[in-house]
Design a protein around this motif. Structure first.
Motif, PDB file in Angstrom:
ATOM      1  N   ASP A   1       0.790  -1.226   0.000  1.00 25.03           N
ATOM      2  CA  ASP A   1       0.000   0.000   0.000  1.00 25.03           C
ATOM      3  C   ASP A   1       0.824   1.280   0.000  1.00 25.03           C
ATOM      4  N   ALA A   2       2.139   1.197   0.084  1.00 28.01           N
ATOM      5  CA  ALA A   2       2.967   2.405   0.184  1.00 28.01           C
ATOM      6  C   ALA A   2       2.714   3.326  -1.010  1.00 28.01           C
ATOM      7  N   SER A   3       2.294   4.544  -0.733  1.00 25.14           N
ATOM      8  CA  SER A   3       2.023   5.590  -1.742  1.00 25.14           C
ATOM      9  C   SER A   3       0.845   5.260  -2.652  1.00 25.14           C
ATOM     10  N   LEU A   4       0.093   4.199  -2.352  1.00 25.61           N
ATOM     11  CA  LEU A   4      -1.021   3.814  -3.213  1.00 25.61           C
ATOM     12  C   LEU A   4      -2.355   4.053  -2.520  1.00 25.61           C
ATOM     13  N   HIS A   5      -3.333   4.487  -3.304  1.00 24.11           N
ATOM     14  CA  HIS A   5      -4.699   4.585  -2.805  1.00 24.11           C
ATOM     15  C   HIS A   5      -5.236   3.173  -2.585  1.00 24.11           C
ATOM     16  N   THR A   6      -6.170   3.052  -1.646  1.00 22.52           N
ATOM     17  CA  THR A   6      -6.756   1.739  -1.345  1.00 22.52           C
ATOM     18  C   THR A   6      -7.280   1.055  -2.598  1.00 22.52           C
ATOM     19  N   GLN A   7      -7.941   1.800  -3.462  1.00 25.54           N
ATOM     20  CA  GLN A   7      -8.526   1.178  -4.649  1.00 25.54           C
ATOM     21  C   GLN A   7      -7.455   0.667  -5.609  1.00 25.54           C
ATOM     22  N   ALA A   8      -6.294   1.332  -5.641  1.00 26.78           N
ATOM     23  CA  ALA A   8      -5.200   0.847  -6.478  1.00 26.78           C
ATOM     24  C   ALA A   8      -4.637  -0.461  -5.917  1.00 26.78           C
ATOM     25  N   SER A   9      -4.464  -0.505  -4.589  1.00 27.77           N
ATOM     26  CA  SER A   9      -3.988  -1.737  -3.961  1.00 27.77           C
ATOM     27  C   SER A   9      -4.978  -2.872  -4.177  1.00 27.77           C
ATOM     28  N   GLU A  10      -6.270  -2.560  -4.037  1.00 27.12           N
ATOM     29  CA  GLU A  10      -7.291  -3.588  -4.234  1.00 27.12           C
ATOM     30  C   GLU A  10      -7.309  -4.075  -5.677  1.00 27.12           C
ATOM     31  N   ALA A  11      -7.058  -3.169  -6.616  1.00 28.22           N
ATOM     32  CA  ALA A  11      -7.026  -3.564  -8.021  1.00 28.22           C
ATOM     33  C   ALA A  11      -5.897  -4.545  -8.300  1.00 28.22           C
ATOM     34  N   VAL A  12      -4.753  -4.360  -7.619  1.00 28.01           N
ATOM     35  CA  VAL A  12      -3.651  -5.321  -7.766  1.00 28.01           C
ATOM     36  C   VAL A  12      -4.078  -6.697  -7.250  1.00 28.01           C
ATOM     37  N   LEU A  13      -4.767  -6.708  -6.093  1.00 29.84           N
ATOM     38  CA  LEU A  13      -5.288  -7.973  -5.571  1.00 29.84           C
ATOM     39  C   LEU A  13      -6.278  -8.603  -6.547  1.00 29.84           C
TER      40      LEU A  13
ATOM     41  N   THR B   1       2.727  -7.574   2.420  1.00 29.05           N
ATOM     42  CA  THR B   1       2.461  -6.944   3.713  1.00 29.05           C
ATOM     43  C   THR B   1       1.760  -5.619   3.450  1.00 29.05           C
ATOM     44  N   THR B   2       0.984  -5.170   4.418  1.00 30.45           N
ATOM     45  CA  THR B   2       0.265  -3.912   4.248  1.00 30.45           C
ATOM     46  C   THR B   2      -0.198  -3.395   5.600  1.00 30.45           C
ATOM     47  N   HIS B   3      -0.464  -2.079   5.640  1.00 33.12           N
ATOM     48  CA  HIS B   3      -1.114  -1.462   6.791  1.00 33.12           C
ATOM     49  C   HIS B   3      -2.510  -0.953   6.418  1.00 33.12           C
ATOM     50  N   ASP B   4      -2.902  -1.126   5.162  1.00 31.16           N
ATOM     51  CA  ASP B   4      -4.165  -0.573   4.677  1.00 31.16           C
ATOM     52  C   ASP B   4      -5.335  -1.429   5.162  1.00 31.16           C
ATOM     53  N   THR B   5      -5.980  -0.998   6.228  1.00 35.90           N
ATOM     54  CA  THR B   5      -7.075  -1.786   6.805  1.00 35.90           C
ATOM     55  C   THR B   5      -8.313  -1.782   5.917  1.00 35.90           C
ATOM     56  N   ASN B   6      -8.411  -0.824   4.992  1.00 39.37           N
ATOM     57  CA  ASN B   6      -9.556  -0.810   4.084  1.00 39.37           C
ATOM     58  C   ASN B   6      -9.622  -2.083   3.246  1.00 39.37           C
ATOM     59  N   LEU B   7      -8.459  -2.685   2.990  1.00 41.61           N
ATOM     60  CA  LEU B   7      -8.440  -3.911   2.192  1.00 41.61           C
ATOM     61  C   LEU B   7      -9.136  -5.066   2.900  1.00 41.61           C
ATOM     62  N   LEU B   8      -9.273  -4.961   4.210  1.00 43.08           N
ATOM     63  CA  LEU B   8      -9.946  -6.019   4.957  1.00 43.08           C
ATOM     64  C   LEU B   8     -11.426  -6.115   4.592  1.00 43.08           C
ATOM     65  N   ARG B   9     -11.947  -5.088   3.912  1.00 45.28           N
ATOM     66  CA  ARG B   9     -13.332  -5.120   3.452  1.00 45.28           C
ATOM     67  C   ARG B   9     -13.427  -5.511   1.980  1.00 45.28           C
ATOM     68  N   SER B  10     -12.297  -5.833   1.355  1.00 48.02           N
ATOM     69  CA  SER B  10     -12.293  -6.121  -0.075  1.00 48.02           C
ATOM     70  C   SER B  10     -13.007  -7.430  -0.386  1.00 48.02           C
ATOM     71  N   GLU B  11     -13.743  -7.421  -1.464  1.00 43.67           N
ATOM     72  CA  GLU B  11     -14.413  -8.644  -1.913  1.00 43.67           C
ATOM     73  C   GLU B  11     -13.414  -9.669  -2.450  1.00 43.67           C
ATOM     74  N   PHE B  12     -12.174  -9.230  -2.690  1.00 45.14           N
ATOM     75  CA  PHE B  12     -11.174 -10.131  -3.268  1.00 45.14           C
ATOM     76  C   PHE B  12     -10.321 -10.829  -2.213  1.00 45.14           C
ATOM     77  N   LEU B  13     -10.625 -10.589  -0.934  1.00 46.12           N
ATOM     78  CA  LEU B  13      -9.879 -11.244   0.140  1.00 46.12           C
ATOM     79  C   LEU B  13     -10.783 -12.183   0.918  1.00 46.12           C
ATOM     80  N   ARG B  14     -10.466 -13.455   0.890  1.00 42.24           N
ATOM     81  CA  ARG B  14     -11.129 -14.417   1.763  1.00 42.24           C
ATOM     82  C   ARG B  14     -10.547 -14.288   3.173  1.00 42.24           C
ATOM     83  N   ARG B  15     -11.267 -14.810   4.136  1.00 40.69           N
ATOM     84  CA  ARG B  15     -10.777 -14.723   5.510  1.00 40.69           C
ATOM     85  C   ARG B  15      -9.506 -15.546   5.714  1.00 40.69           C
TER      86      ARG B  15
END
Length: 430
Positions: free
Chosen positions: A331-343, A361-375
């Protein structure tokens, strides 16, 4: 295809910690899971994302995987007799200095599952092993074992053909048998060792603009990168290469540097020492108010755009080859949506038909709501009172599909945060 990685006694990792990319039985999103008959459960995760406080050991886990990769690829051909093995045992317990550092990997190559590992001391690899799980029986089959002791000794299984004893004699105490076998073109083991070359690590993607411009100009710019940058609103619509004559002092310095490295018969990575009078730079096109292209040097782009150029080039390369990409601080220097797009890229069955994987690795907690991440793709690191890193998955906790994982994480439900409570608590008088 990576199934599992485990490490013990390396950097901040004291006790054995394990990362698994085998899909669990959770009833989460299944689109994008990688099918593999060789894997337990026959389903493999395309990505794993690791959260944790600063200095909790996230990067150290990735560096441990990088160390294992380097030992397999280079311990034989780049090491010297008697040279120290560059391991880094856990330093906050003096007993760990004399204990081995252990690395293990489960992976799939050409439809066959393997388990490989080794134990490293400062001056020797004291043990090493490789087991196969043939698709015909799926029962563990020993291919070779290197025994601990003052003298190097090996046992070879019936299933390992080739010049095993000859290669064993060429193996130094500070080199791995698998590395030696690959360097000597062992027909059966070379594809196994090649898996490690297919692990792409990215720890320092932030590259100064001019150098990034040169690196990107070395090969063909992937048009998919430009298309991606278009879609996320960077304003970039194209690119071109610009040739520029090098100043005399730069040519003189390059010539002197080439001569210096020639004396030690080594060439630093990513450094072109060929004598040339011009250099090529990449420029990115934006549109002016009349729709005409205006070209900007890469160094004039935002830090996020520059980092995306470095990330996306790597992502598309692993997608094309089915390799594993390891990124520190996605997530360094990236918007959440850009990081999610990579995922999303690696989580798409259509865009990832060869089973590429991503560990980040990441600190972007917004990704925890991403539809592309399973638990079962979410992992945490946390240090104990003795300063040792512990790695554990979200699936260790009782959660339900649809739970607000981000909220639970920020509230400290899963640990792996710098402190409990609010930031205001840090300012209160003790």
């Amino acid at each position: 295809m990576l199934l599992r990685f485990a490490v013990e006694n390396h950097l901040s990792i004291k006790e054995k910690q394990e990362l698994s990319l085998v899909a669990s039985s959770l009833k989460d999103r299944e689109e994008g899971l990688i099918a593999s008959n060789a894997a337990p459960g026959k389903r493999v995760l395309p990505a794993a994302v690791i959260y944790g406080a600063n200095a909790s050991g996230k990067t150290n886990l990735l560096r441990a995987l990088g160390f294992m990769r380097g030992a397999v690829l280079f311990s034989h051909n780049r090491g010297e007799p008697g040279e120290r093995i560059p391991r880094s045992p856990f330093r906050l317990d003096p007993a760990c200095a004399d204990a081995p550092s252990t690395f293990e990997l489960d992976f799939v190559v050409e439809g066959e599952r393997y388990h490989y590992g080794f134990e490293a001391l400062d001056d020797a690899f004291q043990s090493e092993w490789l087991y196969a799980f043939p698709s015909t029986s799926n029962r563990r089959q020993m291919l070779f074992e290197r025994k601990a002791g003052e003298a190097i000794a090996f046992d070879f299984g019936r299933g390992l053909k080739g010049r095993n004893r000859v290669i064993a004699d060429l193996t130094r105490p500070n080199s791995l048998f698998l590395s030696t076998a690959a360097q000597n073109n062992h027909e059966q083991l070379s594809p196994v060792a090649r898996f490690f070359s297919e692990i792409r690590t990215a720890f320092d993607i932030d590259t100064p603009g001019p150098l990034l411009s040169r690196l990107l100009s070395d090969g063909d710019m992937d048009p998919r990168v430009i298309e991606f940058l278009k879609k996320i609103g960077t304003g970039i619509v194209g690119f071109e290469r610009r040739e520029e004559e090098l100043p005399e002092e730069a040519r003189t310095f390059s010539k002197a540097l080439a001569a210096a490295f020639a004396t030690v018969d080594k060439k630093p990575p990513q450094l072109d020492l060929e004598q040339k009078n011009t250099d090529i730079f990449l420029e990115l096109a934006h549109q002016d108010c009349y729709g005409n292209p205006v070209y900007f040097d890469v160094g004039e782009e935002s830090a996020g755009t520059q980092r995306l150029l470095g990330v996306l080039g790597r992502v598309y390369r692993v997608l094309d080859k089915g390799d594993l990409l390891v990124i520190d601080e996605l997530d360094a220097s990236l918007h959440t949506q850009a990081s999610e797009a990579v995922l999303a890229l690696v989580s798409s069955a259509a865009l990832n038909p060869k089973g590429a994987q991503l560990i980040a690795t990441t600190h972007d907690t917004n990704l925890l709501r991403s539809e592309f991440l399973r638990r079962d793709q979410i992992w945490f690191t946390e240090k104990d009172e003795g300063g040792a890193t512990h790695l554990y998955p979200l699936s260790d906790f009782s959660t339900r599909k649809g739970d607000n994982i981000e909220k639970g994480y920020l509230q400290g439900r899963f640990g792996a945060i710098p402190f409990a409570g609010s930031a205001a608590d840090l300012l209160a008088d003790g």
